[in-house]
Motif scaffolding. Structure first.
Motif, short mmCIF file in Angstrom:
data_model
loop_
_atom_site.label_atom_id
_atom_site.label_comp_id
_atom_site.label_asym_id
_atom_site.label_seq_id
_atom_site.Cartn_x
_atom_site.Cartn_y
_atom_site.Cartn_z
N ILE A 1 15.70 -6.88 2.22
CA ILE A 1 15.16 -7.15 0.89
C ILE A 1 13.73 -7.67 1.00
O ILE A 1 13.46 -8.65 1.73
N ILE A 2 12.83 -7.02 0.29
CA ILE A 2 11.44 -7.48 0.19
C ILE A 2 11.25 -8.06 -1.20
O ILE A 2 11.48 -7.38 -2.20
N THR A 3 10.84 -9.31 -1.26
CA THR A 3 10.71 -9.99 -2.54
C THR A 3 9.27 -9.98 -3.05
O THR A 3 8.32 -9.84 -2.26
N LYS A 4 9.15 -10.16 -4.33
CA LYS A 4 7.83 -10.28 -4.94
C LYS A 4 7.10 -11.50 -4.37
O LYS A 4 5.89 -11.46 -4.13
N ARG A 5 7.86 -12.56 -4.09
CA ARG A 5 7.25 -13.77 -3.51
C ARG A 5 6.66 -13.47 -2.14
O ARG A 5 5.58 -13.97 -1.81
N LEU A 6 7.37 -12.67 -1.32
CA LEU A 6 6.86 -12.33 0.00
C LEU A 6 5.51 -11.61 -0.12
O LEU A 6 4.57 -11.90 0.63
N ALA B 1 0.82 -1.21 0.00
CA ALA B 1 0.00 0.00 0.00
C ALA B 1 0.85 1.26 0.00
O ALA B 1 0.40 2.32 -0.47
N SER B 2 2.09 1.17 0.50
CA SER B 2 2.95 2.35 0.59
C SER B 2 3.94 2.46 -0.56
O SER B 2 4.63 3.48 -0.69
N PHE B 3 4.05 1.43 -1.40
CA PHE B 3 5.01 1.46 -2.50
C PHE B 3 4.66 2.54 -3.51
O PHE B 3 3.49 2.73 -3.87
N THR B 4 5.67 3.24 -3.97
CA THR B 4 5.49 4.18 -5.07
C THR B 4 5.37 3.40 -6.38
O THR B 4 5.67 2.20 -6.44
N ASP B 5 4.97 4.09 -7.43
CA ASP B 5 4.90 3.44 -8.74
C ASP B 5 6.29 2.94 -9.15
O ASP B 5 6.41 1.86 -9.75
N ALA B 6 7.32 3.70 -8.81
CA ALA B 6 8.68 3.29 -9.15
C ALA B 6 9.07 2.02 -8.39
O ALA B 6 9.72 1.13 -8.95
N GLN B 7 8.70 1.93 -7.12
CA GLN B 7 9.01 0.73 -6.34
C GLN B 7 8.25 -0.47 -6.87
O GLN B 7 8.80 -1.59 -6.94
N ALA C 1 10.06 -5.83 -12.04
CA ALA C 1 11.17 -6.07 -12.96
C ALA C 1 12.27 -6.93 -12.34
O ALA C 1 12.82 -7.82 -13.00
N ASN C 2 12.58 -6.66 -11.06
CA ASN C 2 13.73 -7.33 -10.43
C ASN C 2 13.33 -8.43 -9.44
O ASN C 2 14.19 -9.17 -8.97
N GLY C 3 12.06 -8.49 -9.09
CA GLY C 3 11.61 -9.50 -8.14
C GLY C 3 11.89 -9.16 -6.70
O GLY C 3 11.56 -9.94 -5.80
N GLN C 4 12.46 -7.96 -6.45
CA GLN C 4 12.75 -7.56 -5.08
C GLN C 4 13.10 -6.08 -5.03
O GLN C 4 13.47 -5.48 -6.04
N ILE C 5 12.96 -5.50 -3.84
CA ILE C 5 13.41 -4.14 -3.58
C ILE C 5 13.99 -4.09 -2.18
O ILE C 5 13.68 -4.94 -1.32
N ALA C 6 14.83 -3.10 -1.92
CA ALA C 6 15.41 -2.90 -0.59
C ALA C 6 14.55 -1.92 0.18
O ALA C 6 14.21 -0.85 -0.32
#
Length: 250
Positions: free
Chosen positions: A164-169, A137-143, A149-154
């Motif tokens: 690291i937060i993954t797309k799978r999580l 809910a808090s992610f920006t469009d860029a995040q 694209a990458n399957g994860q973000i920091a």
């Protein structure tokens, strides 16, 4: 203190744990995201239970602490499997489950699956559904684009290094939500929440209180307590909550 014992799960993960023998109901501590069983609350609760002759269990989810795997490999469902296997294999009879932060979500998942095992539940800054209602809910469009694209973000944290937060999580979390459907908690429940908590809001605590169906559920707000909830006053409140649900008739 001696090292932990280990338990192998049906999924091939190895969980580190410490178990203290004593009278029941056994008190079980479920830690938070990226925390481990060596934290202040877990160790304090273990010592308190030992002094009272109470049975106690603490363990590390896979990818946490001394258990196998890495954090990035895991997800809410994996840790729910770990929790169920640890509690169902290492304990018998009724339980008092104490869930902190993500452990609060795990405690609700366990309670939903095994309601007859619980004599009582204590949550500390419980964070049910945080992958959906907090992170996504808090992610920006860029995040969101980076996650896709990458399957994860920091993600930064006020209480530890970025992780690291993954797309799978995120996707698996959506399969384990507890605040969208009826949630029956047919045992005494005590929820503890600090008003200065920047990781879990009082609104989240109120949402859980209003959503769950329980004959005896209470929320205690502690002014100026933060997410750690580990000073002497907070630790005393945890003890009191465990004592209270222990003393109530089943």
């Amino acid at each position: 203190m001696s090292g932990p014992d280990f338990l192998d799960t049906p999924q091939g993960r190895r969980l580190a744990y410490h178990r203290t023998d004593g009278v029941g109901p056994c008190v079980v501590f479920l830690g938070g995201l990226k925390s481990d069983m060596e934290g202040t609350k877990a160790i304090h609760l273990e010592a308190w239970c030992r002094a009272q002759g109470r049975a106690f269990l603490r363990f590390d989810y896979s990818g946490h602490g001394q258990s196998s795997g890495t954090f990035e490999e895991g997800c809410i469902g994996d840790w729910a499997e770990d929790t169920a296997h640890a509690l169902n294999t290492l304990t018998t009879g009724k339980l008092i489950v104490v869930g902190s932060s993500m452990g609060g979500w795990q405690s609700l998942l366990y309670a939903r699956a095994y309601p007859d095992r619980l004599a009582g539940l204590v949550t500390i800054a419980a964070a049910p559904d945080f992958t959906e209602d907090g992170y996504l809910a808090s992610f920006t469009d860029a995040q969101k684009a980076e996650l896709e694209a990458n399957g994860q973000i920091a993600m930064p944290s006020d209480y530890m290094e970025p992780y690291i937060i993954t797309k799978r999580l995120i996707e698996d979390g959506r399969n384990n939500l507890v605040l969208r459907d009826p949630l029956s908690l047919p045992f005494p429940v005590r929820c503890l929440q600090g008003t200065a908590d920047t990781a879990v809001t009082t609104e989240t605590a109120m949402r859980l209180l209003n959503h769950a169906d329980s004959r005896d559920m209470r929320l205690t707000l502690v002014k100026d307590a933060d997410h750690r909830f580990s000073d002497d006053t907070c630790l005393s409140l945890i003890e009191q909550a465990v004592e209270e649900v222990s003393a109530l008739p089943r």
